[in-house]
Design a protein around this motif. Structure first.
Motif, PDB file in Angstrom:
ATOM      1  N   THR A 302      59.007 -52.609 125.460  1.00 35.37           N
ATOM      2  CA  THR A 302      59.468 -52.019 124.203  1.00 35.37           C
ATOM      3  C   THR A 302      59.374 -50.500 124.245  1.00 35.37           C
ATOM      4  O   THR A 302      60.292 -49.786 123.820  1.00 35.37           O
ATOM      5  CB  THR A 302      58.636 -52.570 123.033  1.00 35.37           C
ATOM      6  N   GLU A 303      58.267 -50.010 124.777  1.00 34.04           N
ATOM      7  CA  GLU A 303      58.094 -48.566 124.854  1.00 34.04           C
ATOM      8  C   GLU A 303      59.121 -47.928 125.792  1.00 34.04           C
ATOM      9  O   GLU A 303      59.680 -46.862 125.508  1.00 34.04           O
ATOM     10  CB  GLU A 303      56.680 -48.244 125.338  1.00 34.04           C
ATOM     11  N   GLY A 304      59.396 -48.602 126.904  1.00 34.87           N
ATOM     12  CA  GLY A 304      60.396 -48.063 127.832  1.00 34.87           C
ATOM     13  C   GLY A 304      61.784 -48.011 127.222  1.00 34.87           C
ATOM     14  O   GLY A 304      62.515 -47.023 127.372  1.00 34.87           O
ATOM     15  N   ARG A 305      62.152 -49.087 126.493  1.00 33.47           N
ATOM     16  CA  ARG A 305      63.470 -49.082 125.855  1.00 33.47           C
ATOM     17  C   ARG A 305      63.535 -48.011 124.770  1.00 33.47           C
ATOM     18  O   ARG A 305      64.561 -47.345 124.605  1.00 33.47           O
ATOM     19  CB  ARG A 305      63.753 -50.460 125.263  1.00 33.47           C
ATOM     20  N   ALA A 306      62.436 -47.837 124.029  1.00 31.16           N
ATOM     21  CA  ALA A 306      62.424 -46.819 122.989  1.00 31.16           C
ATOM     22  C   ALA A 306      62.605 -45.418 123.577  1.00 31.16           C
ATOM     23  O   ALA A 306      63.307 -44.569 123.015  1.00 31.16           O
ATOM     24  CB  ALA A 306      61.113 -46.904 122.207  1.00 31.16           C
ATOM     25  N   ARG A 307      61.971 -45.184 124.721  1.00 26.39           N
ATOM     26  CA  ARG A 307      62.132 -43.881 125.363  1.00 26.39           C
ATOM     27  C   ARG A 307      63.574 -43.651 125.821  1.00 26.39           C
ATOM     28  O   ARG A 307      64.091 -42.530 125.737  1.00 26.39           O
ATOM     29  CB  ARG A 307      61.181 -43.772 126.550  1.00 26.39           C
ATOM     30  N   LEU A 308      64.200 -44.708 126.305  1.00 30.35           N
ATOM     31  CA  LEU A 308      65.606 -44.579 126.706  1.00 30.35           C
ATOM     32  C   LEU A 308      66.486 -44.261 125.502  1.00 30.35           C
ATOM     33  O   LEU A 308      67.381 -43.410 125.577  1.00 30.35           O
ATOM     34  CB  LEU A 308      66.086 -45.873 127.376  1.00 30.35           C
ATOM     35  N   TYR A 309      66.245 -44.949 124.375  1.00 31.48           N
ATOM     36  CA  TYR A 309      67.005 -44.656 123.165  1.00 31.48           C
ATOM     37  C   TYR A 309      66.795 -43.208 122.713  1.00 31.48           C
ATOM     38  O   TYR A 309      67.747 -42.517 122.313  1.00 31.48           O
ATOM     39  CB  TYR A 309      66.591 -45.605 122.030  1.00 31.48           C
ATOM     40  N   ARG A 310      65.536 -42.769 122.785  1.00 35.54           N
ATOM     41  CA  ARG A 310      65.247 -41.405 122.350  1.00 35.54           C
ATOM     42  C   ARG A 310      65.896 -40.382 123.278  1.00 35.54           C
ATOM     43  O   ARG A 310      66.430 -39.367 122.811  1.00 35.54           O
ATOM     44  CB  ARG A 310      63.735 -41.194 122.303  1.00 35.54           C
TER      45      ARG A 310
END
Length: 394
Positions: A302-310
Protein backbone atom coordinates in the motif's frame (compact mmCIF):
# COMPACT_ATOMS: atom_id res chain seq x y z
CA UNK A 1 34.40 -10.92 11.69
CA UNK A 2 33.93 -8.84 8.57
CA UNK A 3 31.42 -10.01 5.94
CA UNK A 4 31.91 -8.94 2.34
CA UNK A 5 28.65 -8.26 0.53
CA UNK A 6 28.71 -8.76 -3.25
CA UNK A 7 27.56 -6.06 -5.57
CA UNK A 8 23.88 -6.26 -6.53
CA UNK A 9 24.11 -3.73 -9.38
CA UNK A 10 22.40 -4.82 -12.59
CA UNK A 11 24.08 -2.15 -14.75
CA UNK A 12 26.17 -3.70 -17.57
CA UNK A 13 29.89 -3.54 -17.04
CA UNK A 14 32.46 -2.74 -19.71
CA UNK A 15 33.25 -6.45 -20.01
CA UNK A 16 29.58 -7.31 -20.56
CA UNK A 17 29.24 -4.61 -23.18
CA UNK A 18 32.34 -5.88 -25.01
CA UNK A 19 31.11 -9.49 -24.86
CA UNK A 20 27.75 -8.55 -26.35
CA UNK A 21 29.02 -6.11 -28.96
CA UNK A 22 32.15 -7.79 -30.26
CA UNK A 23 30.22 -9.98 -32.73
CA UNK A 24 28.50 -7.12 -34.64
CA UNK A 25 31.66 -5.04 -34.36
CA UNK A 26 33.72 -7.84 -35.93
CA UNK A 27 31.23 -8.16 -38.81
CA UNK A 28 31.39 -4.40 -39.40
CA UNK A 29 35.19 -4.45 -39.46
CA UNK A 30 35.19 -7.33 -41.95
CA UNK A 31 32.74 -5.49 -44.25
CA UNK A 32 34.80 -2.31 -44.13
CA UNK A 33 38.00 -4.22 -44.83
CA UNK A 34 36.38 -6.04 -47.75
CA UNK A 35 35.07 -2.78 -49.21
CA UNK A 36 38.46 -1.09 -48.93
CA UNK A 37 40.20 -4.12 -50.48
CA UNK A 38 37.80 -4.31 -53.42
CA UNK A 39 38.10 -0.56 -54.00
CA UNK A 40 41.89 -0.80 -53.93
CA UNK A 41 41.95 -3.72 -56.35
CA UNK A 42 39.64 -1.99 -58.80
CA UNK A 43 41.18 1.44 -58.53
CA UNK A 44 44.20 0.55 -60.61
CA UNK A 45 42.90 -0.26 -64.06
CA UNK A 46 39.11 -0.25 -63.80
CA UNK A 47 37.32 2.91 -64.88
CA UNK A 48 33.79 1.52 -65.29
CA UNK A 49 31.49 -0.06 -67.82
CA UNK A 50 31.91 1.14 -71.44
CA UNK A 51 34.99 3.15 -70.49
CA UNK A 52 37.53 3.11 -73.36
CA UNK A 53 40.31 3.24 -70.74
CA UNK A 54 39.14 0.10 -68.92
CA UNK A 55 40.49 -3.38 -69.67
CA UNK A 56 37.96 -5.26 -67.54
CA UNK A 57 35.36 -7.51 -69.28
CA UNK A 58 32.76 -4.72 -69.48
CA UNK A 59 35.17 -1.97 -70.45
CA UNK A 60 35.82 -0.87 -74.04
CA UNK A 61 39.56 -0.48 -74.20
CA UNK A 62 39.94 -3.08 -76.96
CA UNK A 63 37.75 -1.25 -79.49
CA UNK A 64 39.43 2.06 -78.63
CA UNK A 65 42.89 0.56 -79.32
CA UNK A 66 41.69 -0.90 -82.64
CA UNK A 67 40.35 2.50 -83.67
CA UNK A 68 43.65 4.17 -82.80
CA UNK A 69 45.48 1.57 -84.89
CA UNK A 70 43.28 2.67 -87.82
CA UNK A 71 44.23 6.31 -87.33
CA UNK A 72 41.13 7.42 -85.41
CA UNK A 73 41.85 9.63 -82.39
CA UNK A 74 39.80 8.71 -79.33
CA UNK A 75 39.08 11.28 -76.62
CA UNK A 76 37.22 10.36 -73.44
CA UNK A 77 35.12 13.16 -71.89
CA UNK A 78 32.85 13.19 -68.86
CA UNK A 79 31.25 16.63 -69.16
CA UNK A 80 28.64 17.89 -71.58
CA UNK A 81 30.56 21.08 -72.36
CA UNK A 82 33.61 19.17 -73.62
CA UNK A 83 31.41 16.78 -75.61
CA UNK A 84 29.46 19.52 -77.42
CA UNK A 85 32.58 21.63 -78.00
CA UNK A 86 34.36 18.71 -79.66
CA UNK A 87 31.41 17.84 -81.94
CA UNK A 88 31.91 18.64 -85.62
CA UNK A 89 31.63 17.25 -89.17
CA UNK A 90 34.79 15.17 -88.76
CA UNK A 91 33.77 13.81 -85.38
CA UNK A 92 31.78 10.83 -84.16
CA UNK A 93 30.19 11.57 -80.81
CA UNK A 94 29.38 8.44 -78.79
CA UNK A 95 27.03 8.90 -75.80
CA UNK A 96 27.37 5.93 -73.46
CA UNK A 97 24.17 6.23 -71.37
CA UNK A 98 21.86 8.91 -72.84
CA UNK A 99 19.12 8.28 -70.26
CA UNK A 100 21.43 9.63 -67.50
CA UNK A 101 21.30 13.10 -69.06
CA UNK A 102 18.93 15.65 -67.58
CA UNK A 103 16.35 17.32 -69.86
CA UNK A 104 18.47 20.44 -70.10
CA UNK A 105 21.56 18.41 -71.01
CA UNK A 106 19.57 16.54 -73.65
CA UNK A 107 18.44 19.78 -75.27
CA UNK A 108 22.00 21.11 -75.35
CA UNK A 109 23.27 17.85 -76.83
CA UNK A 110 20.52 17.83 -79.44
CA UNK A 111 21.45 21.35 -80.54
CA UNK A 112 25.10 20.27 -80.91
CA UNK A 113 24.09 17.16 -82.86
CA UNK A 114 22.02 19.22 -85.31
CA UNK A 115 24.70 21.83 -85.98
CA UNK A 116 27.76 19.59 -86.08
CA UNK A 117 26.85 17.57 -89.21
CA UNK A 118 28.84 14.69 -87.74
CA UNK A 119 27.76 11.27 -86.50
CA UNK A 120 26.19 10.65 -83.09
CA UNK A 121 25.96 7.14 -81.65
CA UNK A 122 23.48 6.64 -78.80
CA UNK A 123 23.91 3.47 -76.76
CA UNK A 124 20.75 2.01 -75.19
CA UNK A 125 18.70 5.20 -75.48
CA UNK A 126 15.29 4.68 -73.89
CA UNK A 127 12.05 6.64 -73.44
CA UNK A 128 13.77 9.08 -71.07
CA UNK A 129 15.94 10.51 -73.87
CA UNK A 130 14.45 9.50 -77.23
CA UNK A 131 11.88 12.32 -77.48
CA UNK A 132 14.65 14.92 -77.33
CA UNK A 133 17.65 13.21 -78.93
CA UNK A 134 15.82 11.24 -81.62
CA UNK A 135 12.41 12.80 -82.33
CA UNK A 136 9.99 10.43 -84.01
CA UNK A 137 11.64 7.29 -82.61
CA UNK A 138 9.87 5.24 -79.97
CA UNK A 139 11.17 2.52 -77.67
CA UNK A 140 8.96 -0.53 -77.95
CA UNK A 141 10.34 -3.13 -75.54
CA UNK A 142 13.49 -4.82 -74.28
CA UNK A 143 14.97 -7.88 -76.00
CA UNK A 144 17.67 -10.23 -74.68
CA UNK A 145 21.14 -9.82 -76.17
CA UNK A 146 21.77 -12.62 -78.65
CA UNK A 147 23.28 -13.13 -82.13
CA UNK A 148 21.14 -11.44 -84.80
CA UNK A 149 21.42 -11.02 -88.56
CA UNK A 150 21.36 -7.50 -90.09
CA UNK A 151 18.45 -7.92 -92.57
CA UNK A 152 18.95 -4.41 -93.92
CA UNK A 153 20.85 -2.54 -96.65
CA UNK A 154 23.18 -0.57 -94.34
CA UNK A 155 26.70 -1.27 -95.69
CA UNK A 156 28.29 -1.46 -92.24
CA UNK A 157 25.71 -3.98 -91.05
CA UNK A 158 25.86 -6.11 -94.20
CA UNK A 159 29.66 -6.20 -94.00
CA UNK A 160 29.66 -7.15 -90.31
CA UNK A 161 26.97 -9.80 -90.59
CA UNK A 162 25.69 -11.40 -87.41
CA UNK A 163 26.46 -9.49 -84.19
CA UNK A 164 25.52 -9.72 -80.52
CA UNK A 165 22.74 -7.20 -80.08
CA UNK A 166 19.41 -6.73 -78.33
CA UNK A 167 18.25 -4.36 -75.62
CA UNK A 168 15.90 -1.57 -76.64
CA UNK A 169 13.78 -2.18 -79.72
CA UNK A 170 12.94 0.88 -81.82
CA UNK A 171 10.06 1.87 -84.07
CA UNK A 172 9.76 4.99 -86.24
CA UNK A 173 7.58 6.43 -88.98
CA UNK A 174 10.42 8.39 -90.58
CA UNK A 175 11.39 7.41 -94.14
CA UNK A 176 14.98 8.64 -93.84
CA UNK A 177 15.87 5.68 -91.62
CA UNK A 178 17.63 2.36 -91.99
CA UNK A 179 16.50 -0.33 -89.54
CA UNK A 180 18.74 -3.33 -88.88
CA UNK A 181 19.08 -6.37 -86.66
CA UNK A 182 15.41 -7.02 -85.95
CA UNK A 183 14.47 -9.10 -82.93
CA UNK A 184 10.90 -10.40 -83.18
CA UNK A 185 10.48 -8.19 -86.29
CA UNK A 186 11.47 -5.01 -84.40
CA UNK A 187 14.90 -3.45 -85.13
CA UNK A 188 17.51 -2.91 -82.46
CA UNK A 189 19.72 -0.65 -84.63
CA UNK A 190 18.54 2.50 -86.38
CA UNK A 191 20.47 4.96 -88.54
CA UNK A 192 18.66 8.26 -88.97
CA UNK A 193 19.71 10.96 -91.44
CA UNK A 194 22.33 11.16 -94.13
CA UNK A 195 25.98 10.15 -93.79
CA UNK A 196 27.11 13.29 -95.62
CA UNK A 197 24.88 15.75 -93.71
CA UNK A 198 25.20 14.14 -90.29
CA UNK A 199 23.40 11.10 -88.95
CA UNK A 200 22.39 9.46 -85.67
CA UNK A 201 22.89 5.78 -84.91
CA UNK A 202 20.87 4.12 -82.15
CA UNK A 203 22.14 0.83 -80.71
CA UNK A 204 19.65 -1.01 -78.51
CA UNK A 205 22.45 -2.40 -76.36
CA UNK A 206 26.17 -1.63 -76.03
CA UNK A 207 27.25 -5.27 -75.57
CA UNK A 208 29.16 -5.56 -78.85
CA UNK A 209 31.56 -2.84 -77.58
CA UNK A 210 32.53 -4.76 -74.43
CA UNK A 211 36.01 -6.26 -74.27
CA UNK A 212 34.62 -9.74 -73.59
CA UNK A 213 32.37 -9.69 -76.70
CA UNK A 214 34.38 -7.72 -79.24
CA UNK A 215 36.05 -10.82 -80.75
CA UNK A 216 32.75 -12.69 -81.17
CA UNK A 217 30.50 -12.76 -84.24
CA UNK A 218 30.92 -9.61 -86.35
CA UNK A 219 31.00 -7.32 -83.31
CA UNK A 220 34.43 -5.81 -84.01
CA UNK A 221 33.60 -5.14 -87.66
CA UNK A 222 30.36 -3.31 -86.88
CA UNK A 223 31.94 -1.34 -84.02
CA UNK A 224 34.88 -0.18 -86.16
CA UNK A 225 32.64 0.87 -89.05
CA UNK A 226 30.13 2.74 -86.88
CA UNK A 227 32.73 4.49 -84.73
CA UNK A 228 35.53 4.86 -87.26
CA UNK A 229 33.69 6.63 -90.10
CA UNK A 230 35.26 9.96 -89.00
CA UNK A 231 38.89 10.65 -88.07
CA UNK A 232 37.97 11.77 -84.55
CA UNK A 233 35.89 9.93 -81.92
CA UNK A 234 34.62 11.65 -78.76
CA UNK A 235 33.59 9.05 -76.18
CA UNK A 236 31.17 10.79 -73.81
CA UNK A 237 30.57 9.13 -70.42
CA UNK A 238 27.80 11.11 -68.63
CA UNK A 239 28.62 11.79 -64.99
CA UNK A 240 26.55 12.91 -62.02
CA UNK A 241 29.42 15.21 -61.10
CA UNK A 242 28.96 17.25 -64.29
CA UNK A 243 28.19 20.87 -63.41
CA UNK A 244 25.63 21.07 -66.23
CA UNK A 245 23.56 18.38 -64.48
CA UNK A 246 23.39 20.45 -61.28
CA UNK A 247 22.13 23.48 -63.23
CA UNK A 248 19.07 21.67 -64.47
CA UNK A 249 15.96 23.30 -63.01
CA UNK A 250 14.18 19.97 -63.19
CA UNK A 251 16.31 18.54 -60.39
CA UNK A 252 14.35 18.86 -57.14
CA UNK A 253 16.48 17.13 -54.53
CA UNK A 254 18.62 14.31 -53.32
CA UNK A 255 15.93 11.65 -53.89
CA UNK A 256 15.92 12.45 -57.62
CA UNK A 257 19.50 11.15 -57.81
CA UNK A 258 18.56 7.76 -56.33
CA UNK A 259 17.42 5.16 -58.87
CA UNK A 260 13.84 4.02 -58.39
CA UNK A 261 15.01 0.43 -57.88
CA UNK A 262 16.90 1.41 -54.72
CA UNK A 263 13.84 3.20 -53.33
CA UNK A 264 11.64 0.15 -53.94
CA UNK A 265 14.32 -2.11 -52.46
CA UNK A 266 14.52 0.04 -49.32
CA UNK A 267 10.73 -0.04 -48.97
CA UNK A 268 10.72 -3.83 -49.28
CA UNK A 269 13.48 -4.16 -46.67
CA UNK A 270 11.52 -1.89 -44.30
CA UNK A 271 8.39 -4.00 -44.80
CA UNK A 272 10.39 -7.17 -44.19
CA UNK A 273 11.82 -5.69 -40.98
CA UNK A 274 8.32 -4.80 -39.74
CA UNK A 275 7.04 -8.30 -40.50
CA UNK A 276 10.08 -9.86 -38.78
CA UNK A 277 9.52 -7.68 -35.72
CA UNK A 278 5.85 -8.69 -35.61
CA UNK A 279 6.84 -12.35 -35.97
CA UNK A 280 9.46 -12.27 -33.22
CA UNK A 281 7.60 -9.93 -30.86
CA UNK A 282 6.39 -11.21 -27.50
CA UNK A 283 2.78 -12.38 -27.63
CA UNK A 284 0.61 -10.72 -24.97
CA UNK A 285 -1.85 -13.37 -23.82
CA UNK A 286 -4.25 -13.40 -20.86
CA UNK A 287 -2.97 -12.51 -17.39
CA UNK A 288 -1.56 -15.43 -15.43
CA UNK A 289 -1.42 -15.54 -11.65
CA UNK A 290 2.15 -16.03 -10.48
CA UNK A 291 3.32 -16.72 -6.98
CA UNK A 292 5.72 -14.11 -5.69
CA UNK A 293 9.18 -15.32 -4.73
CA UNK A 294 8.84 -13.52 -1.38
CA UNK A 295 5.93 -12.50 0.83
CA UNK A 296 5.24 -8.77 0.84
CA UNK A 297 3.27 -7.21 3.67
CA UNK A 298 0.09 -5.44 2.67
CA UNK A 299 1.25 -2.24 4.35
CA UNK A 300 4.42 -2.17 2.24
CA UNK A 301 2.45 -2.74 -0.96
CA UNK A 302 0.00 0.00 0.00
CA UNK A 303 2.78 2.39 0.88
CA UNK A 304 4.61 1.67 -2.37
CA UNK A 305 1.51 2.28 -4.46
CA UNK A 306 0.80 5.49 -2.56
CA UNK A 307 4.30 6.74 -3.29
CA UNK A 308 3.83 6.00 -6.97
CA UNK A 309 0.55 7.94 -6.98
CA UNK A 310 2.20 10.84 -5.21
CA UNK A 311 5.17 10.85 -7.57
CA UNK A 312 2.83 10.91 -10.56
CA UNK A 313 0.59 13.52 -8.88
CA UNK A 314 -2.33 11.15 -9.53
CA UNK A 315 -4.79 12.38 -6.91
CA UNK A 316 -7.71 11.54 -9.17
CA UNK A 317 -6.62 7.92 -9.46
CA UNK A 318 -5.95 7.67 -5.70
CA UNK A 319 -9.38 9.14 -4.88
CA UNK A 320 -11.05 6.72 -7.29
CA UNK A 321 -9.35 3.74 -5.62
CA UNK A 322 -10.28 4.96 -2.11
CA UNK A 323 -13.93 5.51 -3.03
CA UNK A 324 -14.23 2.19 -4.86
CA UNK A 325 -12.73 0.29 -1.90
CA UNK A 326 -15.07 2.09 0.52
CA UNK A 327 -18.11 1.24 -1.60
CA UNK A 328 -17.04 -2.41 -1.77
CA UNK A 329 -16.82 -2.56 2.05
CA UNK A 330 -20.06 -0.66 2.64
CA UNK A 331 -22.20 -2.79 0.33
CA UNK A 332 -22.18 -6.03 2.43
CA UNK A 333 -22.69 -3.98 5.62
CA UNK A 334 -25.85 -2.48 4.09
CA UNK A 335 -27.06 -5.77 2.64
CA UNK A 336 -26.52 -4.72 -0.98
CA UNK A 337 -25.38 -7.19 -3.66
CA UNK A 338 -21.97 -6.47 -5.31
CA UNK A 339 -23.69 -5.44 -8.54
CA UNK A 340 -25.32 -2.45 -6.78
CA UNK A 341 -22.31 -1.37 -4.74
CA UNK A 342 -21.25 1.22 -7.35
CA UNK A 343 -24.71 2.44 -8.35
CA UNK A 344 -25.27 5.86 -6.70
CA UNK A 345 -29.06 5.55 -6.46
CA UNK A 346 -28.88 2.25 -4.54
CA UNK A 347 -25.83 2.87 -2.34
CA UNK A 348 -26.75 6.42 -1.29
CA UNK A 349 -30.31 5.37 -0.51
CA UNK A 350 -29.11 2.46 1.67
CA UNK A 351 -26.62 4.64 3.59
CA UNK A 352 -29.27 7.33 4.13
CA UNK A 353 -31.70 4.72 5.44
CA UNK A 354 -29.07 3.37 7.85
CA UNK A 355 -27.82 6.83 8.93
CA UNK A 356 -30.76 9.25 8.64
CA UNK A 357 -29.05 11.88 10.80
CA UNK A 358 -25.64 11.88 9.11
CA UNK A 359 -24.30 15.27 8.16
CA UNK A 360 -22.05 13.99 5.36
CA UNK A 361 -22.64 14.93 1.74
CA UNK A 362 -22.96 11.33 0.56
CA UNK A 363 -23.02 11.94 -3.26
CA UNK A 364 -19.87 14.08 -3.09
CA UNK A 365 -18.16 11.80 -0.60
CA UNK A 366 -18.82 8.51 -2.42
CA UNK A 367 -19.03 9.65 -6.07
CA UNK A 368 -17.61 13.18 -6.12
CA UNK A 369 -14.84 14.82 -8.16
CA UNK A 370 -11.10 14.41 -7.60
CA UNK A 371 -9.55 16.35 -4.71
CA UNK A 372 -7.84 19.62 -5.58
CA UNK A 373 -4.74 19.02 -3.45
CA UNK A 374 -3.09 16.54 -1.11
CA UNK A 375 -4.83 17.97 1.95
CA UNK A 376 -8.23 17.42 0.33
CA UNK A 377 -7.23 13.83 -0.50
CA UNK A 378 -6.32 13.19 3.14
CA UNK A 379 -9.67 14.64 4.29
CA UNK A 380 -11.46 12.40 1.81
CA UNK A 381 -9.74 9.30 3.24
CA UNK A 382 -10.62 10.35 6.81
CA UNK A 383 -14.24 11.02 5.90
CA UNK A 384 -14.59 7.64 4.17
CA UNK A 385 -13.15 5.89 7.24
CA UNK A 386 -15.54 7.80 9.51
CA UNK A 387 -18.54 6.90 7.34
CA UNK A 388 -17.58 3.23 7.37
CA UNK A 389 -17.25 3.26 11.17
CA UNK A 390 -20.69 4.86 11.57
CA UNK A 391 -22.28 2.21 9.36
CA UNK A 392 -20.59 -0.58 11.30
CA UNK A 393 -21.70 0.76 14.70
CA UNK A 394 -25.22 1.71 13.69
Amino acid sequence: MTTTIGSTSVSPTARHIWTRGRGPLLVLVILLAAGITIAAIRSGDHHGSLDPRSADPYGSRAVAELLRDRGVSVDTVTTLDRATTAAGPDTTLLVAVPDLLTPRQQRSLRAAMTSSEGRTVLLGAGPASLDTLAPGVRAKSMAPVSPAAPRCSLPAARSAGTVDIGGVQYTTDSRDTEACYPVDSTPTLLRIGSTNAGDTVLLGSPDLLYNNRLAKQGNASLALQLLGSRPHLVWYLPSLGDASAAQDSGSSGFLDLIPSGWLWGTLQLLLAAVLAAAWRARRLGPLVTERLPVAIRASESTEGRARLYRKADARDRAATVLRAAARDRLAPLLGLPPTRAHAPEHLIAAVSARLPDTGADLPTLLFGPAPADDAALIRLADQLDALEREVRTS
